[in-house]
Design an enzyme around this catalytic site. Structure first.
Site, PDB file in Angstrom:
ATOM      1  N   LYS A  31       0.844  -1.191   0.000  1.00 30.94           N
ATOM      2  CA  LYS A  31       0.000   0.000   0.000  1.00 30.94           C
ATOM      3  C   LYS A  31       0.879   1.240   0.000  1.00 30.94           C
ATOM      4  CE  LYS A  31      -2.114   1.649   3.746  1.00 30.94           C
ATOM      5  NZ  LYS A  31      -1.836   3.116   3.767  1.00 30.94           N
ATOM      6  N   ASP A  58      -3.496   4.342  -1.938  1.00 32.14           N
ATOM      7  CA  ASP A  58      -4.428   4.766  -0.893  1.00 32.14           C
ATOM      8  C   ASP A  58      -4.394   6.289  -0.742  1.00 32.14           C
ATOM      9  OD1 ASP A  58      -6.032   4.887   1.384  1.00 32.14           O
ATOM     10  OD2 ASP A  58      -4.381   4.377   2.739  1.00 32.14           O
ATOM     11  N   LYS A  60      -7.441   8.204  -0.912  1.00 35.90           N
ATOM     12  CA  LYS A  60      -8.703   8.629  -0.290  1.00 35.90           C
ATOM     13  C   LYS A  60      -9.248   9.912  -0.922  1.00 35.90           C
ATOM     14  CE  LYS A  60      -7.314   6.768   4.243  1.00 35.90           C
ATOM     15  NZ  LYS A  60      -5.862   6.537   3.994  1.00 35.90           N
ATOM     16  N   PRO A  65     -17.434  15.954  -7.752  1.00 38.30           N
ATOM     17  CA  PRO A  65     -17.410  14.810  -8.673  1.00 38.30           C
ATOM     18  C   PRO A  65     -16.510  14.985  -9.887  1.00 38.30           C
ATOM     19  CG  PRO A  65     -19.642  15.160  -7.897  1.00 38.30           C
ATOM     20  CD  PRO A  65     -18.830  16.301  -7.356  1.00 38.30           C
ATOM     21  N   ASN A  66     -16.550  16.132 -10.543  1.00 38.04           N
ATOM     22  CA  ASN A  66     -15.752  16.326 -11.752  1.00 38.04           C
ATOM     23  C   ASN A  66     -14.259  16.263 -11.458  1.00 38.04           C
ATOM     24  OD1 ASN A  66     -15.564  17.131 -14.680  1.00 38.04           O
ATOM     25  ND2 ASN A  66     -14.461  18.850 -13.755  1.00 38.04           N
ATOM     26  N   ARG A 179      -3.386  -6.182  13.929  1.00 32.60           N
ATOM     27  CA  ARG A 179      -2.245  -6.289  14.829  1.00 32.60           C
ATOM     28  C   ARG A 179      -2.096  -7.739  15.295  1.00 32.60           C
ATOM     29  NH1 ARG A 179      -1.324  -2.177  12.906  1.00 32.60           N
ATOM     30  NH2 ARG A 179      -0.771  -0.168  13.833  1.00 32.60           N
ATOM     31  N   GLN A 188      -4.179   3.104  16.080  1.00 31.76           N
ATOM     32  CA  GLN A 188      -5.379   2.370  15.676  1.00 31.76           C
ATOM     33  C   GLN A 188      -6.272   2.127  16.889  1.00 31.76           C
ATOM     34  OE1 GLN A 188      -5.959   1.823  12.598  1.00 31.76           O
ATOM     35  NE2 GLN A 188      -4.037   1.683  11.502  1.00 31.76           N
TER      36      GLN A 188
END
Length: 230
Positions: A31, A58, A60, A65-66, A179, A188
């Site tokens: 990733k 990754d 995000k 939208p365009n 983990r 986390q």
């Protein structure tokens, strides 16, 4: 994307990445997140693909939208294996993201982030002003993601089971917050072991520091891989 643990390459430079990858003599799934991509750009992706590894990019994406559609057109040319957007951008944004991706690549899978695994219920209520449980908030975003025609979601393994029950086992559940027993939680909050994630219905797991910061990264990776695939 191969059904292997996805190693989060949380490094600051291409040199660090290649030093780490040189330890391995096998195909991997990795990733690349915002920190690394913004430092190194497409060149690192191309060099990792030449090594034969699968890549989850990754970033995000979350914009109108365009803009997201045009950004996905560019990412499609990188020939990665998996990309993502934020489900909070809404159905229209997710639909346009997929359209942009498909203009240049029919094979890349696209998924949406529901809630970050660092998010607590207090933060959900007080900072995001979403007055439901985390589970219901995640499931709502997962429903929107499937309605938009995407391939799956990023979620905690703790939410994978309920998503599978409602949206099907073929709907991807890519789960960070993994983990091994005894490992530090770091930042986390909603975590499980690889074995628990598999039982709960995760289709892919993402593991970073327990491998990349291990004194013996190859051994750590193989232990996690064995527990995930067994």
């Amino acid at each position: 994307m191969r059904n292997l643990p996805i190693i989060a390459l949380d490094f600051k430079s291409a040199d660090e990445v290649h030093t780490f990858l040189n330890k391995f003599n096998e195909p991997l799934c990795v990733k690349i997140g915002m920190e690394l991509f913004y430092q190194t750009g497409p060149a690192l992706i191309k060099s990792i693909k030449k090594r034969g590894h699968d890549i989850f990019l990754d970033l995000k994406l979350h914009d109108i939208p365009n803009t997201v559609s045009k950004a996905m057109e560019g990412l499609a040319r990188l020939d990665v294996d998996l990309v993502n957007v934020h489900a909070a951008g809404g159905i229209k944004m997710m639909e346009e993201a997929k359209k942009g991706l498909r203009k240049h690549n029919a094979d890349i899978k696209i998924i949406a982030v529901t809630q970050l695994t660092s998010t607590t219920e207090t933060q959900l209520h007080e900072e995001q002003n979403i007055q439901t449980s985390i589970e219901e908030a995640v499931l709502n975003y997962a429903r929107l993601t499937k309605k938009a025609g995407l391939d799956g979601v990023v979620c905690s393994p703790l939410e994978a089971e309920m998503i599978s029950k409602e949206l099907g086992t073929d709907f991807l559940k890519v789960t960070p917050g993994i983990r091994p027993k005894g490992a530090a939680r770091n930042d986390q909050q909603r975590i499980t072991t690889p074995e628990e994630a598999k039982t709960l219905g995760s289709t892919h797991i993402v593991v970073g520091r327990p491998i990349t910061q291990s004194e013996h990264p190859i051994d750590s990776y193989h232990k996690i891989k064995e527990s995930w695939l067994s």
